[in-house]
Design a protein around this motif. Sequence first.
Motif, PDB file in Angstrom:
ATOM      1  N   ARG A   1       1.069  -0.782   0.502  1.00 20.77           N
ATOM      2  CA  ARG A   1       0.273   0.318   0.192  1.00 20.77           C
ATOM      3  C   ARG A   1       0.684   1.571  -0.102  1.00 20.77           C
ATOM      4  NH1 ARG A   1      -0.331   2.059   5.375  1.00 20.77           N
ATOM      5  NH2 ARG A   1       0.388   0.156   7.193  1.00 20.77           N
TER       6      ARG A   1
ATOM      7  N   PRO B   1       0.664   6.264   3.446  1.00 17.86           N
ATOM      8  CA  PRO B   1       0.180   7.854   4.421  1.00 17.86           C
ATOM      9  C   PRO B   1       0.717   8.595   4.532  1.00 17.86           C
ATOM     10  CG  PRO B   1      -0.454   5.934   5.043  1.00 17.86           C
ATOM     11  CD  PRO B   1       1.009   4.889   4.223  1.00 17.86           C
TER      12      PRO B   1
ATOM     13  N   PRO C   1      -6.488   5.323  13.595  1.00 17.66           N
ATOM     14  CA  PRO C   1      -6.447   3.778  14.287  1.00 17.66           C
ATOM     15  C   PRO C   1      -5.080   4.062  14.998  1.00 17.66           C
ATOM     16  CG  PRO C   1      -5.687   3.256  11.571  1.00 17.66           C
ATOM     17  CD  PRO C   1      -6.353   5.183  12.071  1.00 17.66           C
TER      18      PRO C   1
ATOM     19  N   ARG D   1       2.355   5.446   8.823  1.00 19.04           N
ATOM     20  CA  ARG D   1       2.636   4.181   8.216  1.00 19.04           C
ATOM     21  C   ARG D   1       1.423   3.497   8.841  1.00 19.04           C
ATOM     22  NH1 ARG D   1       4.938  -0.443  10.229  1.00 19.04           N
ATOM     23  NH2 ARG D   1       5.600   1.018  11.447  1.00 19.04           N
ATOM     24  N   ARG D   2       1.145   3.162   9.986  1.00 21.50           N
ATOM     25  CA  ARG D   2      -0.102   2.715  10.472  1.00 21.50           C
ATOM     26  C   ARG D   2      -1.859   3.506  10.628  1.00 21.50           C
ATOM     27  NH1 ARG D   2       0.847  -0.135  15.986  1.00 21.50           N
ATOM     28  NH2 ARG D   2       3.674   0.409  16.162  1.00 21.50           N
ATOM     29  N   ASP D   3      -1.644   4.555   9.790  1.00 27.23           N
ATOM     30  CA  ASP D   3      -3.203   4.552   9.086  1.00 27.23           C
ATOM     31  C   ASP D   3      -3.761   3.662   7.786  1.00 27.23           C
ATOM     32  OD1 ASP D   3      -5.053   6.176   9.039  1.00 27.23           O
ATOM     33  OD2 ASP D   3      -4.463   7.711   7.194  1.00 27.23           O
ATOM     34  N   THR D   4      -4.533   4.297   7.610  1.00 30.04           N
ATOM     35  CA  THR D   4      -5.512   3.093   7.201  1.00 30.04           C
ATOM     36  C   THR D   4      -6.461   3.931   5.907  1.00 30.04           C
ATOM     37  OG1 THR D   4      -7.508   3.332   8.091  1.00 30.04           O
ATOM     38  CG2 THR D   4      -5.817   0.833   8.441  1.00 30.04           C
TER      39      THR D   4
ATOM     40  N   SER E   1      -8.576   5.950   6.532  1.00 30.05           N
ATOM     41  CA  SER E   1     -10.390   5.758   6.317  1.00 30.05           C
ATOM     42  C   SER E   1     -11.012   7.516   5.804  1.00 30.05           C
ATOM     43  CB  SER E   1     -10.594   5.622   7.267  1.00 30.05           C
ATOM     44  OG  SER E   1     -10.326   6.619   8.585  1.00 30.05           O
TER      45      SER E   1
ATOM     46  N   ARG F   1      -1.468  10.416  -0.296  1.00 29.82           N
ATOM     47  CA  ARG F   1      -0.702   8.634  -0.197  1.00 29.82           C
ATOM     48  C   ARG F   1       0.377   9.391  -1.218  1.00 29.82           C
ATOM     49  NH1 ARG F   1      -3.373   3.499   0.375  1.00 29.82           N
ATOM     50  NH2 ARG F   1      -4.614   3.829   2.062  1.00 29.82           N
TER      51      ARG F   1
END
Length: 367
Positions: A241, A244, A265, A301-304, A306, A323
């Motif tokens: 991916r 972010p 998150p 880096r932990r972000d999705t 959303s 991104r």
Amino acid sequence: MPHKPPTEEEHEARKLVGINYETITNVHATDIPGHYPGEDHSWDINKFRDGFKVQIHQNDPYEASFSLIGCDPSIANAFRRIMIANIPTLAIDQVFIYNNKSVIQDEVLASRLGLIPFTGGREGLQDFMKWRAKDDEPKDYNTVGLELCVKCENNPDASPNETDPRKLYKHAHVYAKDIVVTLAGRQVEFFSGENAIRPVNPDILIAKLRPGQEIDIKMHMIKGVGSNHAKFSPVATASYRLMPVINITQPILGRDAEKFQKCFPEGVIGLERVTREEAQQVGSGYEGHEGELKAVVVDPRRDTVSRECLRHEEFKDKVKLSRRRDHFIYLVESTGQIESEQIFLESVQHLKAKAKKFEIQLKNMVR
């Protein structure tokens, strides 16, 4: 008028894909020759070498996470596809069913057996074991034999009031650990002791039996690749991916900061106190807020991505989500036969070999 080269901020902005409330912007790459007048964007190996980076985030035998920074999406996707479809492994391919009195149909049972991941000595699996063509005879260097012979019987030692079938009967459950490897020839040299061929997880449930039911099967394990069948794929999943990017453009303070943190998150947004220096700095937005909580980006880096924060009016114009198009975060989960780190290294060697082969073909074509 002479061309004005882009600033560092403008150059970085070109690499970002904008994430808005309902739209996505700047989705097309612009670092191609001729797109910007007066700028040379032709590919250069030295420029690529200076900008390319590899960052390791996690490196466990069964799971690895790392970033490739500064490469083209086509290269990043090539690695992913090679890891899934082109790295060879050994798996059960031929199943000879002599007796199957279980409730599972023969073809379903054969499919289950084929999907059980096995592991063993690296030298034997990768170097000694060779490819076996469709019409080749089984040899010690291209085929590993296995057997599964299990019969369910009553357990005479079970308590009269026992209700657990695993205690009432012997071999009520058939597991991967019940599969026996039958070595032949030089296989004994490579697959003995710690290097023995065995299921990655010995407790994989194959079937449930009751008294009078039995299974008698012989199997052949051969080398194959995921492009032929998923059972040969060395990965449970191999994905990537884009990195972010969260840019807080205006201060988010107090309860708004706590609410902002909950939009992401865990671990993405942190809360810190406004320092005296920040509160005294004119134009910082923190004037008069010394000691209050403020939202800061800790680990994007932990972000999705959303976009939850964009739904709230109090955060409008205070945050920009995007991104980075040339930062790929990989997650590689090994099935156990090849370590996750080695799977990626194998994909690099595989792509290198493909490139050399293409170079030879290209030279022959233009002669």
